[in-house]
Write a protein that holds these residues in place. Structure first.
Motif, PDB file in Angstrom:
ATOM      1  N   ASP A 138      16.098  17.320 -16.417  1.00  0.00           N
ATOM      2  CA  ASP A 138      17.420  16.928 -15.920  1.00  0.00           C
ATOM      3  C   ASP A 138      17.870  17.919 -14.857  1.00  0.00           C
ATOM      4  O   ASP A 138      17.571  19.114 -14.959  1.00  0.00           O
ATOM      5  N   ASN A 139      18.577  17.413 -13.858  1.00  0.00           N
ATOM      6  CA  ASN A 139      19.121  18.255 -12.799  1.00  0.00           C
ATOM      7  C   ASN A 139      18.021  19.111 -12.138  1.00  0.00           C
ATOM      8  O   ASN A 139      18.211  20.306 -11.918  1.00  0.00           O
ATOM      9  N   PHE A 140      16.876  18.500 -11.930  1.00  0.00           N
ATOM     10  CA  PHE A 140      15.729  19.145 -11.289  1.00  0.00           C
ATOM     11  C   PHE A 140      15.272  20.409 -12.024  1.00  0.00           C
ATOM     12  O   PHE A 140      14.918  21.414 -11.415  1.00  0.00           O
ATOM     13  N   SER A 141      15.264  20.335 -13.367  1.00  0.00           N
ATOM     14  CA  SER A 141      14.762  21.461 -14.163  1.00  0.00           C
ATOM     15  C   SER A 141      14.216  20.956 -15.498  1.00  0.00           C
ATOM     16  O   SER A 141      14.563  19.869 -15.962  1.00  0.00           O
ATOM     17  N   PHE A 142      13.347  21.786 -16.083  1.00  0.00           N
ATOM     18  CA  PHE A 142      12.817  21.544 -17.426  1.00  0.00           C
ATOM     19  C   PHE A 142      13.617  22.424 -18.389  1.00  0.00           C
ATOM     20  O   PHE A 142      13.761  23.630 -18.156  1.00  0.00           O
ATOM     21  N   THR A 143      14.127  21.820 -19.459  1.00  0.00           N
ATOM     22  CA  THR A 143      14.900  22.576 -20.443  1.00  0.00           C
ATOM     23  C   THR A 143      14.345  22.327 -21.834  1.00  0.00           C
ATOM     24  O   THR A 143      14.286  21.172 -22.251  1.00  0.00           O
ATOM     25  N   PRO A 144      13.896  23.394 -22.531  1.00  0.00           N
ATOM     26  CA  PRO A 144      13.925  24.794 -22.133  1.00  0.00           C
ATOM     27  C   PRO A 144      12.819  25.103 -21.125  1.00  0.00           C
ATOM     28  O   PRO A 144      11.807  24.414 -21.076  1.00  0.00           O
ATOM     29  N   ALA A 145      13.018  26.180 -20.362  1.00  0.00           N
ATOM     30  CA  ALA A 145      12.027  26.583 -19.358  1.00  0.00           C
ATOM     31  C   ALA A 145      10.790  27.185 -20.017  1.00  0.00           C
ATOM     32  O   ALA A 145       9.717  27.186 -19.439  1.00  0.00           O
ATOM     33  N   SER A 146      10.953  27.691 -21.242  1.00  0.00           N
ATOM     34  CA  SER A 146       9.823  28.223 -22.010  1.00  0.00           C
ATOM     35  C   SER A 146      10.005  27.769 -23.456  1.00  0.00           C
ATOM     36  O   SER A 146      11.076  27.946 -24.034  1.00  0.00           O
ATOM     37  N   LEU A 147       8.957  27.183 -24.013  1.00  0.00           N
ATOM     38  CA  LEU A 147       9.002  26.671 -25.377  1.00  0.00           C
ATOM     39  C   LEU A 147       7.789  27.192 -26.132  1.00  0.00           C
ATOM     40  O   LEU A 147       6.660  27.071 -25.649  1.00  0.00           O
ATOM     41  N   THR A 148       8.016  27.793 -27.301  1.00  0.00           N
ATOM     42  CA  THR A 148       6.932  28.307 -28.132  1.00  0.00           C
ATOM     43  C   THR A 148       6.741  27.378 -29.324  1.00  0.00           C
ATOM     44  O   THR A 148       7.712  27.053 -30.017  1.00  0.00           O
ATOM     45  N   VAL A 149       5.482  26.954 -29.548  1.00  0.00           N
ATOM     46  CA  VAL A 149       5.169  25.997 -30.610  1.00  0.00           C
ATOM     47  C   VAL A 149       3.912  26.434 -31.349  1.00  0.00           C
ATOM     48  O   VAL A 149       3.078  27.146 -30.784  1.00  0.00           O
ATOM     49  N   PRO A 150       3.747  25.995 -32.590  1.00  0.00           N
ATOM     50  CA  PRO A 150       2.481  26.260 -33.285  1.00  0.00           C
ATOM     51  C   PRO A 150       1.381  25.327 -32.773  1.00  0.00           C
ATOM     52  O   PRO A 150       1.662  24.225 -32.283  1.00  0.00           O
ATOM     53  N   ALA A 151       0.135  25.780 -32.878  1.00  0.00           N
ATOM     54  CA  ALA A 151      -0.999  24.927 -32.491  1.00  0.00           C
ATOM     55  C   ALA A 151      -0.954  23.639 -33.299  1.00  0.00           C
ATOM     56  O   ALA A 151      -0.581  23.633 -34.468  1.00  0.00           O
ATOM     57  N   GLY A 152      -1.325  22.535 -32.655  1.00  0.00           N
ATOM     58  CA  GLY A 152      -1.299  21.226 -33.306  1.00  0.00           C
ATOM     59  C   GLY A 152      -0.012  20.460 -33.064  1.00  0.00           C
ATOM     60  O   GLY A 152       0.153  19.343 -33.545  1.00  0.00           O
TER      61      GLY A 152
END
Length: 121
Positions: free
Chosen positions: A47-61
């Motif tokens: 949205d508004n020419f951006s990815f939110t969140p700019a950094s996302l931490t997730v577990p494998a899978g």
């Protein structure tokens, strides 16, 4: 008047039995869809020419889903060419399952200054 009272009592009793039956049939069952902790946590909004969140931490899978909420088309493209979405119009989405740990940087190929990353642990 007596017939109206009997009819009202019968209707109320029937509605109570229906509600009680529905509760008993669904008690202890999980809602449809992904688990509650994954519904919003692993989504990226465009949205508004951006990815939110700019950094996302997730577990494998984990499967991450991007949704375009902007009124212009966007793409989601890995800088390492691991994944690439089609052009996403408003309200369209793209998902990718991250199976290997690492940092995955990505951008919009239409608007290359739009960048972000997924960190998989």
């Amino acid at each position: 008047m007596r017939n109206l009272l009997v009819l009202s009592t019968t209707i109320v009793s029937g509605m109570f039995a229906l509600v009680l039956g529905l509760y008993a049939a669904t008690a202890g069952k999980s809602p449809a869809g992904p688990p509650a902790d994954q519904r919003d946590e692993y989504g990226v909004k465009i949205d508004n020419f951006s990815f939110t969140p700019a950094s996302l931490t997730v577990p494998a899978g984990t499967t991450v889903t991007w949704v375009n909420r902007d009124d212009v088309p966007h793409t989601v493209v890995s800088t390492e060419k691991k994944f690439k979405s089609p052009v996403l119009d408003t309200d369209e989405q793209f998902s990718y399952k991250f199976t290997e740990p690492g940092a995955y940087e990505y951008f919009c190929s239409i608007h290359p200054k739009m960048t972000a990353k997924i960190v998989v642990q």
